[in-house]
Design a protein around this motif. Structure first.
Motif, PDB file in Angstrom:
ATOM      1  N   TYR A 120      -4.017  14.215  -3.453  1.00  0.00           N
ATOM      2  CA  TYR A 120      -4.422  15.180  -2.096  1.00  0.00           C
ATOM      3  C   TYR A 120      -3.412  14.919  -0.688  1.00  0.00           C
ATOM      4  O   TYR A 120      -3.292  15.682  -0.645  1.00  0.00           O
ATOM      5  CB  TYR A 120      -6.465  15.160  -1.971  1.00  0.00           C
ATOM      6  N   GLN A 121      -3.074  13.360  -1.444  1.00  0.00           N
ATOM      7  CA  GLN A 121      -2.962  13.406  -0.273  1.00  0.00           C
ATOM      8  C   GLN A 121      -1.422  13.935  -0.076  1.00  0.00           C
ATOM      9  O   GLN A 121      -0.713  14.111   1.084  1.00  0.00           O
ATOM     10  CB  GLN A 121      -2.808  11.555  -0.043  1.00  0.00           C
ATOM     11  N   ASN A 122      -0.851  13.067  -1.039  1.00  0.00           N
ATOM     12  CA  ASN A 122       0.881  13.541  -1.390  1.00  0.00           C
ATOM     13  C   ASN A 122       1.387  14.964  -0.905  1.00  0.00           C
ATOM     14  O   ASN A 122       2.144  15.518  -0.668  1.00  0.00           O
ATOM     15  CB  ASN A 122       1.202  13.402  -2.696  1.00  0.00           C
ATOM     16  N   PRO A 123       0.423  16.081  -1.659  1.00  0.00           N
ATOM     17  CA  PRO A 123       0.626  17.474  -1.475  1.00  0.00           C
ATOM     18  C   PRO A 123       0.279  17.488  -0.301  1.00  0.00           C
ATOM     19  O   PRO A 123       0.708  18.147   0.621  1.00  0.00           O
ATOM     20  CB  PRO A 123      -0.560  17.909  -2.613  1.00  0.00           C
ATOM     21  N   LEU A 124      -0.577  17.462   0.681  1.00  0.00           N
ATOM     22  CA  LEU A 124      -0.491  17.583   2.008  1.00  0.00           C
ATOM     23  C   LEU A 124       0.040  17.076   3.153  1.00  0.00           C
ATOM     24  O   LEU A 124       0.376  18.042   4.201  1.00  0.00           O
ATOM     25  CB  LEU A 124      -2.316  17.151   2.367  1.00  0.00           C
ATOM     26  N   ILE A 125       0.681  15.765   2.724  1.00  0.00           N
ATOM     27  CA  ILE A 125       1.694  15.873   3.163  1.00  0.00           C
ATOM     28  C   ILE A 125       2.728  16.269   3.758  1.00  0.00           C
ATOM     29  O   ILE A 125       4.148  16.695   4.005  1.00  0.00           O
ATOM     30  CB  ILE A 125       2.501  14.087   3.132  1.00  0.00           C
ATOM     31  N   PHE A 126       3.670  16.551   1.878  1.00  0.00           N
ATOM     32  CA  PHE A 126       4.758  17.215   1.595  1.00  0.00           C
ATOM     33  C   PHE A 126       4.499  18.271   0.792  1.00  0.00           C
ATOM     34  O   PHE A 126       6.009  18.521   0.775  1.00  0.00           O
ATOM     35  CB  PHE A 126       5.606  15.631   0.522  1.00  0.00           C
ATOM     36  N   LEU A 127       4.015  19.097   0.909  1.00  0.00           N
ATOM     37  CA  LEU A 127       3.988  20.446   0.661  1.00  0.00           C
ATOM     38  C   LEU A 127       3.236  21.081   2.124  1.00  0.00           C
ATOM     39  O   LEU A 127       2.472  20.589   2.669  1.00  0.00           O
ATOM     40  CB  LEU A 127       2.797  20.595  -0.496  1.00  0.00           C
ATOM     41  N   PRO A 137       1.061  -1.117   0.263  1.00  0.00           N
ATOM     42  CA  PRO A 137      -0.112  -0.283   0.346  1.00  0.00           C
ATOM     43  C   PRO A 137       0.546   1.093   0.029  1.00  0.00           C
ATOM     44  O   PRO A 137       2.081   1.444   0.729  1.00  0.00           O
ATOM     45  CB  PRO A 137      -0.952  -0.221   1.397  1.00  0.00           C
ATOM     46  N   ALA A 138      -0.047   2.017  -0.714  1.00  0.00           N
ATOM     47  CA  ALA A 138       1.480   3.348  -1.351  1.00  0.00           C
ATOM     48  C   ALA A 138       1.091   3.817   0.587  1.00  0.00           C
ATOM     49  O   ALA A 138       2.049   4.608   0.486  1.00  0.00           O
ATOM     50  CB  ALA A 138       0.150   4.309  -1.936  1.00  0.00           C
ATOM     51  N   GLU A 139       0.364   3.882   1.838  1.00  0.00           N
ATOM     52  CA  GLU A 139       1.109   4.167   2.856  1.00  0.00           C
ATOM     53  C   GLU A 139       1.409   3.950   3.670  1.00  0.00           C
ATOM     54  O   GLU A 139       2.041   4.741   4.482  1.00  0.00           O
ATOM     55  CB  GLU A 139      -1.162   4.558   3.517  1.00  0.00           C
ATOM     56  N   SER A 140       1.786   2.726   3.248  1.00  0.00           N
ATOM     57  CA  SER A 140       3.069   2.253   4.000  1.00  0.00           C
ATOM     58  C   SER A 140       4.039   2.661   3.914  1.00  0.00           C
ATOM     59  O   SER A 140       4.883   2.923   4.506  1.00  0.00           O
ATOM     60  CB  SER A 140       2.782   0.635   4.349  1.00  0.00           C
ATOM     61  N   THR A 141       4.768   3.662   2.799  1.00  0.00           N
ATOM     62  CA  THR A 141       5.681   4.180   2.728  1.00  0.00           C
ATOM     63  C   THR A 141       5.681   5.397   2.796  1.00  0.00           C
ATOM     64  O   THR A 141       6.540   6.209   2.432  1.00  0.00           O
ATOM     65  CB  THR A 141       5.488   3.733   0.782  1.00  0.00           C
ATOM     66  N   TYR A 192       9.064  10.404   2.952  1.00  0.00           N
ATOM     67  CA  TYR A 192       8.816  11.667   3.516  1.00  0.00           C
ATOM     68  C   TYR A 192      10.404  11.460   4.067  1.00  0.00           C
ATOM     69  O   TYR A 192      10.775  13.333   4.223  1.00  0.00           O
ATOM     70  CB  TYR A 192       8.055  11.869   4.898  1.00  0.00           C
ATOM     71  N   LEU A 193      11.133  10.700   4.869  1.00  0.00           N
ATOM     72  CA  LEU A 193      12.579  11.116   5.530  1.00  0.00           C
ATOM     73  C   LEU A 193      13.420  10.488   4.650  1.00  0.00           C
ATOM     74  O   LEU A 193      14.503  11.420   4.490  1.00  0.00           O
ATOM     75  CB  LEU A 193      13.036  10.038   6.036  1.00  0.00           C
ATOM     76  N   LEU A 194      12.595  10.713   3.329  1.00  0.00           N
ATOM     77  CA  LEU A 194      14.381  10.355   2.038  1.00  0.00           C
ATOM     78  C   LEU A 194      13.910  11.403   1.285  1.00  0.00           C
ATOM     79  O   LEU A 194      15.160  12.445   0.799  1.00  0.00           O
ATOM     80  CB  LEU A 194      13.543   9.241   0.850  1.00  0.00           C
ATOM     81  N   LEU A 195      12.636  12.319   0.717  1.00  0.00           N
ATOM     82  CA  LEU A 195      12.732  14.162   0.202  1.00  0.00           C
ATOM     83  C   LEU A 195      12.963  14.913   1.687  1.00  0.00           C
ATOM     84  O   LEU A 195      14.351  15.264   1.290  1.00  0.00           O
ATOM     85  CB  LEU A 195      11.376  14.267   0.358  1.00  0.00           C
ATOM     86  N   LYS A 196      13.163  14.495   2.861  1.00  0.00           N
ATOM     87  CA  LYS A 196      14.201  16.038   3.896  1.00  0.00           C
ATOM     88  C   LYS A 196      15.568  15.641   3.448  1.00  0.00           C
ATOM     89  O   LYS A 196      16.298  15.950   3.291  1.00  0.00           O
ATOM     90  CB  LYS A 196      14.008  14.807   5.198  1.00  0.00           C
ATOM     91  N   TRP A 197      16.600  13.751   3.254  1.00  0.00           N
ATOM     92  CA  TRP A 197      17.501  13.865   3.657  1.00  0.00           C
ATOM     93  C   TRP A 197      17.783  14.160   1.407  1.00  0.00           C
ATOM     94  O   TRP A 197      19.340  14.995   1.590  1.00  0.00           O
ATOM     95  CB  TRP A 197      17.498  12.623   3.223  1.00  0.00           C
ATOM     96  N   LEU A 198      17.446  14.661   0.592  1.00  0.00           N
ATOM     97  CA  LEU A 198      17.218  14.833  -0.396  1.00  0.00           C
ATOM     98  C   LEU A 198      17.089  16.192  -0.715  1.00  0.00           C
ATOM     99  O   LEU A 198      17.516  17.097  -1.895  1.00  0.00           O
ATOM    100  CB  LEU A 198      16.891  14.412  -1.604  1.00  0.00           C
ATOM    101  N   HIS A 199      16.542  17.108   0.636  1.00  0.00           N
ATOM    102  CA  HIS A 199      16.669  18.465   0.967  1.00  0.00           C
ATOM    103  C   HIS A 199      15.231  18.670  -0.424  1.00  0.00           C
ATOM    104  O   HIS A 199      14.892  19.495  -1.202  1.00  0.00           O
ATOM    105  CB  HIS A 199      17.520  19.625   0.589  1.00  0.00           C
TER     106      HIS A 199
END
Length: 279
Positions: free
Chosen positions: A213-220, A121-125, A130-137
């Motif tokens: 809706y989910q990804n922009p809500l979490i990663f933006l 499931p996409a939710e499990s990742t 989030y950690l990967l994007l933070k690490w990649l800035h």
């Protein structure tokens, strides 16, 4: 004699299904009707499907000239949807071409492993992403969303592979005799023959990204980076009691989806027809 040629049960079924499909169109028709009304006329009962007084242009101006930057949200959604869709078409078609027409050791095993990832499931990742994007800035950037979206292609790789299996390898053999390499085979043979399924993939992926809706809500975080789904939420807060303006904003939000379907529908219908012939 004429009645014998007419398939009456088929006509009755078609008419009934057509009437039944109108039930699914009623919310859309009500939205279009409300977008052209004054706010006080939206909730009138019984429903006035055709406005007695038109307020279409004023509602349109409210959407695009309000303090909520609707045009910016629109641009952000177009930027994300077009970039991710084009990248998905490229990467998925290349992978499908490799899995169908190239011979290499472990091909079927690699494809099986790829398919097994579809059950995750996409939710499990969300946390690892989030950690990967933070690490990649890349957190709170469009580039981060694009990176995730353009490589989420397992389903589309499978879809394209199933279509490309039906493309006869004799075309590639003839091209190989003429000295064509794999890139030329891919560009000049595989892609033109795969237009119907590529159009289908483009429509599905564009709709997924546009409605995400989910990804922009979490990663933006920054509001100036918001796409349409998050922008409509801000719009709802600004015009909480004005359903006419909200419906106009909703109509504007779905226009690109209708346009991309209208542009690509011929290829999709062609793909369905070809599938029916092959079946």
């Amino acid at each position: 004699m004429l009645l014998k040629k007419i398939d009456i049960p088929k006509w009755i079924t078609t008419i009934l299904m057509g009437l039944f499909s109108l039930l699914f169109l009623l919310p859309l028709l009500w939205m279009l009707s409300a977008a052209a009304k004054y706010e006080k006329d939206v909730m009138v009962f019984p429903i006035q499907w055709l406005p007695t007084k038109w307020n279409l242009m004023n509602n349109f101006q409210e959407v695009w000239l309000s303090s909520v930057p609707f045009s910016l949200f629109y641009y952000n959604s177009l930027k994300l949807a077009l970039t991710i869709t084009l990248a998905t078409l490229l990467f998925s078609s290349m992978a499908a071409f490799a899995f169908t027409k190239l011979q290499f050791r472990g091909r079927n095993t690699a494809f099986g492993i790829l398919l097994s990832l579809m059950i995750i499931p996409a939710e499990s990742t969300l946390v690892p992403r989030y950690l990967l994007l933070k690490w990649l800035h890349l957190y709170n950037t469009h580039a981060g969303l694009m990176l995730m979206g353009m490589f989420s292609t397992i389903y589309f790789t499978f879809l394209l592979r199933q279509f490309m299996v039906s493309i006869h390898s004799e075309y590639l053999e003839a091209a190989k005799i003429d000295g064509a390499g794999y890139i030329r085979m891919y560009v000049q043979i595989i892609l033109p023959l795969s237009k119907p399924i590529l159009a289908t993939v483009a429509i599905i992926k564009f709709i997924w990204v546009w409605n995400d809706y989910q990804n922009p809500l979490i990663f933006l975080i920054s509001k100036q980076l918001y796409p349409i789904p998050l922008g409509l939420q801000l719009f709802k807060n600004e015009f909480a009691d004005n359903y006419a303006v909200l419906m106009m904003a909703s109509v504007a939000a779905i226009l690109p989806l209708l346009m991309i379907f209208i542009i690509l529908q011929k290829q999709v219908i062609k793909g369905i027809a070809l599938g029916g012939v092959k079946g």
